[in-house]
Design an enzyme around this catalytic site. Structure first.
Site, PDB file in Angstrom:
ATOM      1  CE  LYS A 262       9.640  -3.361   1.593  1.00  0.00           C
ATOM      2  NZ  LYS A 262       8.584  -3.609   2.418  1.00  0.00           N
TER       3      LYS A 262
ATOM      4  CG  PHE B  37     -14.874 -10.038  -6.149  1.00  0.00           C
ATOM      5  CD1 PHE B  37     -14.300  -8.981  -7.226  1.00  0.00           C
ATOM      6  CD2 PHE B  37     -14.028 -10.153  -5.268  1.00  0.00           C
ATOM      7  CE1 PHE B  37     -12.943  -8.636  -7.065  1.00  0.00           C
ATOM      8  CE2 PHE B  37     -12.717  -9.960  -5.175  1.00  0.00           C
ATOM      9  CZ  PHE B  37     -12.203  -8.996  -6.012  1.00  0.00           C
TER      10      PHE B  37
ATOM     11  CB  VAL C 116      -0.967   0.031   1.224  1.00  0.00           C
ATOM     12  CG1 VAL C 116      -1.716   1.382   1.416  1.00  0.00           C
ATOM     13  CG2 VAL C 116      -1.829  -1.233   0.969  1.00  0.00           C
TER      14      VAL C 116
ATOM     15  CB  CYS D 227      -6.641  -8.074   1.854  1.00  0.00           C
ATOM     16  SG  CYS D 227      -4.983  -7.145   1.439  1.00  0.00           S
TER      17      CYS D 227
ATOM     18  NE  ARG E 283       1.794 -10.846   1.893  1.00  0.00           N
ATOM     19  CZ  ARG E 283       1.697  -9.387   1.832  1.00  0.00           C
ATOM     20  NH1 ARG E 283       1.648  -8.780   3.175  1.00  0.00           N
ATOM     21  NH2 ARG E 283       1.478  -8.750   1.037  1.00  0.00           N
TER      22      ARG E 283
ATOM     23  CG  LEU F  30      -3.969  -0.728  -3.328  1.00  0.00           C
ATOM     24  CD1 LEU F  30      -3.127  -1.901  -3.254  1.00  0.00           C
ATOM     25  CD2 LEU F  30      -3.024   0.553  -3.355  1.00  0.00           C
TER      26      LEU F  30
HETATM   27  C1  UGA Z   1      -8.431  -7.184  -1.923  1.00  0.00           C
HETATM   28  C2  UGA Z   1      -9.533  -6.183  -2.479  1.00  0.00           C
HETATM   29  O1  UGA Z   1     -10.231  -6.753  -3.409  1.00  0.00           O
HETATM   30  C3  UGA Z   1      -9.166  -4.824  -2.643  1.00  0.00           C
HETATM   31  O2  UGA Z   1     -10.099  -4.041  -3.009  1.00  0.00           O
HETATM   32  C4  UGA Z   1      -8.419  -4.407  -1.366  1.00  0.00           C
HETATM   33  O3  UGA Z   1      -8.041  -3.098  -1.470  1.00  0.00           O
HETATM   34  C5  UGA Z   1      -7.253  -5.349  -0.947  1.00  0.00           C
HETATM   35  O4  UGA Z   1      -8.029  -6.614  -0.833  1.00  0.00           O
HETATM   36  C6  UGA Z   1      -6.741  -4.925   0.390  1.00  0.00           C
HETATM   37  O5  UGA Z   1      -7.586  -4.886   1.412  1.00  0.00           O
HETATM   38  O6  UGA Z   1      -5.713  -4.562   0.425  1.00  0.00           O
HETATM   39  P1  UGA Z   1      -6.506  -8.398  -3.122  1.00  0.00           P
HETATM   40  O7  UGA Z   1      -6.151  -9.288  -1.891  1.00  0.00           O
HETATM   41  O8  UGA Z   1      -5.354  -7.963  -3.896  1.00  0.00           O
HETATM   42  O9  UGA Z   1      -7.467  -7.137  -2.834  1.00  0.00           O
HETATM   43  O10 UGA Z   1      -6.968  -9.490  -4.187  1.00  0.00           O
HETATM   44  P2  UGA Z   1      -8.417  -9.752  -4.827  1.00  0.00           P
HETATM   45  O11 UGA Z   1      -8.412  -9.576  -6.196  1.00  0.00           O
HETATM   46  O12 UGA Z   1      -9.479  -9.102  -3.982  1.00  0.00           O
HETATM   47  O13 UGA Z   1      -8.576 -11.325  -4.674  1.00  0.00           O
HETATM   48  C7  UGA Z   1      -8.689 -12.034  -3.359  1.00  0.00           C
HETATM   49  C8  UGA Z   1      -8.822 -13.461  -3.565  1.00  0.00           C
HETATM   50  O14 UGA Z   1      -9.869 -13.752  -3.649  1.00  0.00           O
HETATM   51  C9  UGA Z   1      -7.777 -14.048  -4.435  1.00  0.00           C
HETATM   52  O15 UGA Z   1      -7.320 -15.301  -3.993  1.00  0.00           O
HETATM   53  C10 UGA Z   1      -8.811 -14.536  -5.601  1.00  0.00           C
HETATM   54  O16 UGA Z   1      -8.167 -15.481  -6.238  1.00  0.00           O
HETATM   55  C11 UGA Z   1      -9.917 -14.696  -4.995  1.00  0.00           C
HETATM   56  N1  UGA Z   1     -11.427 -14.638  -5.821  1.00  0.00           N
HETATM   57  C12 UGA Z   1     -11.736 -13.231  -6.316  1.00  0.00           C
HETATM   58  C13 UGA Z   1     -11.896 -15.625  -5.989  1.00  0.00           C
HETATM   59  O17 UGA Z   1     -12.042 -16.622  -5.796  1.00  0.00           O
HETATM   60  N2  UGA Z   1     -13.196 -15.308  -6.727  1.00  0.00           N
HETATM   61  C14 UGA Z   1     -13.571 -14.035  -7.294  1.00  0.00           C
HETATM   62  O18 UGA Z   1     -14.467 -13.603  -8.128  1.00  0.00           O
HETATM   63  C15 UGA Z   1     -12.658 -13.059  -7.001  1.00  0.00           C
END
Ligand code: UGA
Length: 468
Positions: free
Chosen positions: A35, A268, A11, A279, A346, A152
């Site tokens: 870093k 999603f 972030v 997250c 992670r 993000l």
């Molecule tokens: C997530 C949120 O989408 C962001 O909006 C938020 O800012 C971020 O966490 C955070 O709190 O910092 P991120 O963890 O990067 O983002 O990843 P995502 O794209 O949300 O995916 C999360 C998990 O859900 C992954 O393992 C992905 O494969 C899974 N997923 C996602 C599914 O199994 N199905 C879906 O339809 C979407």
């Protein structure tokens, strides 16, 4: 504006680089000298689209790196806190890094500053930060604490920052709200998007993005509630996928049918092996804990977590039912990261499945476009690492698809079939059409859809034939 960003994780680094691209003067502060040296040398510690460009553009100019938090505070009018808030054993967020930043900043507040929470924190954190700063002798008239949650996603973080669906600023004073409006003015006035060197606009971007002003507590809750809701959406569709499997329906058709309802929306709703990452797992637990602490039993979130964990077990059961026993089997694995487009492992469901299969005695050859280096640090050489999807499949008893990388959805199926010892694919991300896979000679298992077999021959028969 003069901005300090504390913490150079996902972030902080993305926010710092993007603030510089908006035209602000940014000092990125971290207490990890290694870093900082790496960033100063021009290296980029994370796999993130457009980040190398932005760091290259602003390093040494509008973006500087420092380990001196007090000095950065004195020089800045806004200080964004983006340090880690890892989970404790009970699932609550560990706020000790946030607290130590607040303590250190207090002594350097010599004119009006806005201290902004950027890390994901439980509601009431802003109150605590304020108390800590006051306890350490700062003048109450010289600072405000605000919340500006970040939405993000890893892999698309730069675009998400510069082309957000919304910007949320949680401020309890007009003065701090005005400062934060000024920080984001290049986006809300759309002046940034008119620049020739702006990062290209992604499809569907809302220009200019709306700015939502709330109280600090509401903003803190917006972050936790957003992540919990998205995790719930994923668990919901995974539960529906399980019902589809039991009754012989097709979850993709169901997703299409429900996702076209504009009140639900299609995003999603991709079923799979469950959500992971740094997250959702942490934030769902933290939100559950914060609700409990304040007297509400948010048991819905327990179900979200339970379904998510069960999803990995279901996938493992599918592998066993496709192969009978897994001990001694050679398995090709595509995907180790927690999702496509990142090197982050992670809480990766893919990694957890690989670890279970290793424990059960399988021999695994894995390929991931970005996450093999990080996986090696955890799994060492217990896994073989391939240099392409085809090499991973060479002579394997089956292929397991665990991460939704775009390149995994466009494989040369003829070549894949030739490489595999048995043409069995167990797809945890529904990247292929079961009928096409059957027509190409594969026995294909996926999530929430019936297994398909070449010429409709049941999988068990094929397996026995091949092995005989
Ligand atoms: C997530 C949120 O989408 C962001 O909006 C938020 O800012 C971020 O966490 C955070 O709190 O910092 P991120 O963890 O990067 O983002 O990843 P995502 O794209 O949300 O995916 C999360 C998990 O859900 C992954 O393992 C992905 O494969 C899974 N997923 C996602 C599914 O199994 N199905 C879906 O339809 C979407």
């Amino acid at each position: 504006m003069q901005i300090a960003v504390v913490g150079s994780g996902y972030v902080g680094l993305v926010a710092g680089a993007c603030f510089a691209d908006l035209g602000h003067e940014v000092i990125l502060v971290d207490n990890d000298q290694k870093k900082l040296d790496l960033l100063q040398r021009g290296e980029v510690p994370i796999h993130e689209k457009f980040l190398p460009e932005l760091l290259g553009r602003h390093r040494g100019g509008r973006l500087r790196f420092s380990d001196d938090l007090k000095d950065a505070t004195r020089r800045s009018s806004v200080i964004f806190v983006a340090v880690g808030t890892p989970p404790t054993e009970s699932g609550e967020a560990d706020l000790s890094f946030v607290e130590s930043v607040a303590r250190e900043i207090s002594g350097a507040i010599d004119d009006y500053k806005v201290l902004v929470e950027k890390s994901t924190v439980p509601v009431y954190t802003s109150d605590w930060i304020r108390k800590i700063i006051l306890r350490n002798g700062a003048n109450p008239a010289l600072f405000d604490v605000a919340s500006n949650p970040e939405f993000l996603r890893e892999g698309t973080a730069v675009c998400d920052f510069l082309f957000p669906d919304r910007i949320v600023i949680g401020c309890d004073t007009q003065r701090s709200a005005d400062v934060l409006r000024q920080v984001y003015a290049p986006l809300t006035s759309a002046s940034y998007y008119a620049r020739t060197e702006a990062i290209p606009q992604p499809d569907g971007a809302v220009i200019p993005p709306p700015l939502i002003a709330t109280s600090t507590k509401s903003a803190e809750l917006i972050k936790h509630a957003s992540n919990a809701f998205l995790a719930m959406k994923i668990s919901f569709i995974n539960a529906v996928a399980s019902v589809c499997e039991s009754v012989g329906a097709d979850v993709n058709q169901v997703v299409h049918g429900i996702g076209t309802d504009s009140r639900i929306g299609p995003r999603f709703l991709n079923p799979g092996i469950g959500y992971g990452g740094s997250c959702f797992p942490k934030d769902v637990m933290a939100f559950r804990a914060v609700a409990r602490e304040h007297g509400y039993d948010f048991s819905l979130l327990d179900a979200v977590v339970h379904i998510n964990e069960e999803q990995r077990h279901r996938f493992l059961r599918k592998v066993r039912s496709a192969l009978w026993t897994v001990r001694g089997k050679r398995l090709a694995v595509l995907g180790l990261a927690f999702k496509g487009g990142t090197d982050d492992i992670r809480e990766s469901p893919a990694l957890s499945i690989v670890q279970s299969l290793l424990q059960e005695g399988s021999c695994i050859t894995a390929y991931d476009p970005a996450a093999m280096g990080r996986t090696r640090e955890v799994l060492c050489e217990t896994v073989n690492y391939a240099s392409s999807p085809y090499e991973a499949c060479h002579n394997a008893d089956a292929l397991l698809i665990l991460t939704e990388w775009e390149e995994f959805a466009n494989l040369d199926l003829t070549r894949l079939r030739e490489e595999l010892r048995y043409p069995i694919v167990i797809d945890g991300r529904n990247l292929y059409d079961p009928e096409i896979m059957a027509a190409q000679g594969f026995t294909y298992f996926s999530v929430g859809r019936s297994a398909s077999h070449p010429d409709g021959v049941p999988a068990a028969v094929l397996r026995n034939d091949k092995k005989a």
